[in-house]
Design a protein around this motif. Structure first.
Motif, mmCIF file in Angstrom:
data_model
loop_
_atom_site.group_PDB
_atom_site.id
_atom_site.type_symbol
_atom_site.label_atom_id
_atom_site.label_comp_id
_atom_site.label_asym_id
_atom_site.label_seq_id
_atom_site.Cartn_x
_atom_site.Cartn_y
_atom_site.Cartn_z
ATOM 1 N N MET A 89 -4.001 49.640 -20.298
ATOM 2 C CA MET A 89 -3.122 48.509 -20.026
ATOM 3 C C MET A 89 -3.797 47.636 -18.963
ATOM 4 O O MET A 89 -4.370 48.141 -18.007
ATOM 5 C CB MET A 89 -1.770 49.031 -19.534
ATOM 6 C CG MET A 89 -0.799 47.928 -19.199
ATOM 7 S SD MET A 89 0.835 48.500 -18.667
ATOM 8 C CE MET A 89 1.391 49.382 -20.090
ATOM 9 N N ASN A 90 -3.686 46.328 -19.124
ATOM 10 C CA ASN A 90 -4.322 45.431 -18.163
ATOM 11 C C ASN A 90 -3.483 45.286 -16.892
ATOM 12 O O ASN A 90 -2.343 45.761 -16.820
ATOM 13 C CB ASN A 90 -4.614 44.061 -18.796
ATOM 14 C CG ASN A 90 -3.357 43.249 -19.087
ATOM 15 O OD1 ASN A 90 -2.310 43.445 -18.490
ATOM 16 N ND2 ASN A 90 -3.476 42.317 -20.011
ATOM 17 N N GLY A 91 -4.064 44.642 -15.881
ATOM 18 C CA GLY A 91 -3.400 44.503 -14.584
ATOM 19 C C GLY A 91 -2.045 43.812 -14.662
ATOM 20 O O GLY A 91 -1.115 44.174 -13.934
ATOM 21 N N TRP A 92 -1.920 42.832 -15.544
ATOM 22 C CA TRP A 92 -0.650 42.116 -15.656
ATOM 23 C C TRP A 92 0.432 42.994 -16.260
ATOM 24 O O TRP A 92 1.588 42.921 -15.871
ATOM 25 C CB TRP A 92 -0.826 40.828 -16.453
ATOM 26 C CG TRP A 92 -1.557 39.809 -15.646
ATOM 27 C CD1 TRP A 92 -2.874 39.500 -15.730
ATOM 28 C CD2 TRP A 92 -1.018 39.000 -14.598
ATOM 29 N NE1 TRP A 92 -3.187 38.542 -14.791
ATOM 30 C CE2 TRP A 92 -2.069 38.221 -14.087
ATOM 31 C CE3 TRP A 92 0.247 38.869 -14.043
ATOM 32 C CZ2 TRP A 92 -1.888 37.307 -13.054
ATOM 33 C CZ3 TRP A 92 0.432 37.950 -13.009
ATOM 34 C CH2 TRP A 92 -0.625 37.191 -12.528
ATOM 35 N N GLY A 93 0.048 43.846 -17.204
ATOM 36 C CA GLY A 93 1.014 44.788 -17.773
ATOM 37 C C GLY A 93 1.472 45.807 -16.741
ATOM 38 O O GLY A 93 2.665 46.128 -16.647
ATOM 39 N N ALA A 110 -0.258 48.677 -6.468
ATOM 40 C CA ALA A 110 -1.631 48.893 -6.001
ATOM 41 C C ALA A 110 -2.613 48.934 -7.173
ATOM 42 O O ALA A 110 -3.719 48.383 -7.090
ATOM 43 C CB ALA A 110 -1.714 50.180 -5.192
ATOM 44 N N ARG A 111 -2.207 49.563 -8.267
ATOM 45 C CA ARG A 111 -3.068 49.601 -9.455
ATOM 46 C C ARG A 111 -3.261 48.204 -10.036
ATOM 47 O O ARG A 111 -4.365 47.833 -10.426
ATOM 48 C CB ARG A 111 -2.465 50.518 -10.525
ATOM 49 C CG ARG A 111 -2.429 51.987 -10.185
ATOM 50 C CD ARG A 111 -3.824 52.603 -10.057
ATOM 51 N NE ARG A 111 -4.663 52.362 -11.203
ATOM 52 C CZ ARG A 111 -4.850 53.197 -12.208
ATOM 53 N NH1 ARG A 111 -4.267 54.373 -12.195
ATOM 54 N NH2 ARG A 111 -5.641 52.869 -13.218
ATOM 55 N N ALA A 112 -2.194 47.421 -10.063
ATOM 56 C CA ALA A 112 -2.299 46.063 -10.591
ATOM 57 C C ALA A 112 -3.223 45.215 -9.729
ATOM 58 O O ALA A 112 -3.964 44.364 -10.237
ATOM 59 C CB ALA A 112 -0.913 45.426 -10.672
ATOM 60 N N MET A 113 -3.206 45.457 -8.425
ATOM 61 C CA MET A 113 -4.030 44.668 -7.501
ATOM 62 C C MET A 113 -5.522 44.941 -7.656
ATOM 63 O O MET A 113 -6.331 44.244 -7.058
ATOM 64 C CB MET A 113 -3.600 44.925 -6.060
ATOM 65 C CG MET A 113 -2.312 44.270 -5.682
ATOM 66 S SD MET A 113 -1.916 44.623 -3.957
ATOM 67 C CE MET A 113 -0.446 43.654 -3.730
ATOM 68 N N GLN A 114 -5.886 45.904 -8.479
ATOM 69 C CA GLN A 114 -7.297 46.135 -8.751
ATOM 70 C C GLN A 114 -7.889 45.008 -9.584
ATOM 71 O O GLN A 114 -9.081 44.761 -9.523
ATOM 72 C CB GLN A 114 -7.499 47.481 -9.450
ATOM 73 C CG GLN A 114 -7.196 48.653 -8.542
ATOM 74 C CD GLN A 114 -7.288 49.990 -9.260
ATOM 75 O OE1 GLN A 114 -6.994 50.094 -10.457
ATOM 76 N NE2 GLN A 114 -7.690 51.012 -8.523
ATOM 77 N N THR A 115 -7.032 44.315 -10.351
ATOM 78 C CA THR A 115 -7.530 43.224 -11.192
ATOM 79 C C THR A 115 -6.801 41.906 -10.979
ATOM 80 O O THR A 115 -7.324 40.858 -11.324
ATOM 81 C CB THR A 115 -7.449 43.598 -12.693
ATOM 82 O OG1 THR A 115 -6.105 43.921 -13.020
ATOM 83 C CG2 THR A 115 -8.357 44.771 -13.012
ATOM 84 N N VAL A 116 -5.602 41.943 -10.443
ATOM 85 C CA VAL A 116 -4.835 40.720 -10.176
ATOM 86 C C VAL A 116 -4.984 40.406 -8.690
ATOM 87 O O VAL A 116 -4.880 41.308 -7.860
ATOM 88 C CB VAL A 116 -3.338 40.917 -10.540
ATOM 89 C CG1 VAL A 116 -2.532 39.668 -10.239
ATOM 90 C CG2 VAL A 116 -3.187 41.317 -12.001
ATOM 91 N N PRO A 117 -5.243 39.146 -8.332
ATOM 92 C CA PRO A 117 -5.383 38.806 -6.911
ATOM 93 C C PRO A 117 -4.176 39.296 -6.091
ATOM 94 O O PRO A 117 -3.030 39.216 -6.541
ATOM 95 C CB PRO A 117 -5.461 37.281 -6.912
ATOM 96 C CG PRO A 117 -5.991 36.931 -8.266
ATOM 97 C CD PRO A 117 -5.421 37.975 -9.192
#
Length: 105
Positions: free
Chosen positions: A1-5, A48-55
């Motif tokens: 799943m991508n950062g936005w998901g 925190a996981r999402a912040m690996q790819t989303v600013p």
């Protein structure tokens, strides 16, 4: 799943977490308090996981926006919280901000 998901899941976890606070009765009830802490930790972990790819700033703004709109909406539907044109306008502005944050990254 991508950062936005993952960020969307984090926002949903925050909504559920927000609703789990009141049943703790000021953190005096063990069962609801454990559930509340686990939900809060889950929401932050997913953020925190999402912040690996989303600013970072965008992720946090979207996270809190999802949580705020969801918490207010559940408050109205489940708890009978008051509804006014001003409150609806405020929620619409939050949603617009979340959408703008998403499409401008």
């Amino acid at each position: 799943m991508n950062g936005w998901g993952v960020l969307a899941l984090a926002g949903l976890a925050e909504i559920v977490w927000s609703q789990s606070i009141k049943p703790t009765d000021g953190f005096t009830r063990l069962g609801p308090t454990v559930v509340c802490v686990l939900l809060g930790a889950s929401a932050v972990y997913l953020l925190a996981r999402a912040m690996q790819t989303v600013p970072v700033g965008t992720a946090y703004a979207v996270f809190t926006g999802i949580g705020a709109v969801g918490a207010v909406s559940l408050g109205v539907v489940v708890h009978g919280d008051p509804v006014s044109p001003e409150r609806i306008a405020a929620l619409a502005l939050i949603v617009a901000g979340v959408v703008a944050a998403r499409v401008t990254v």
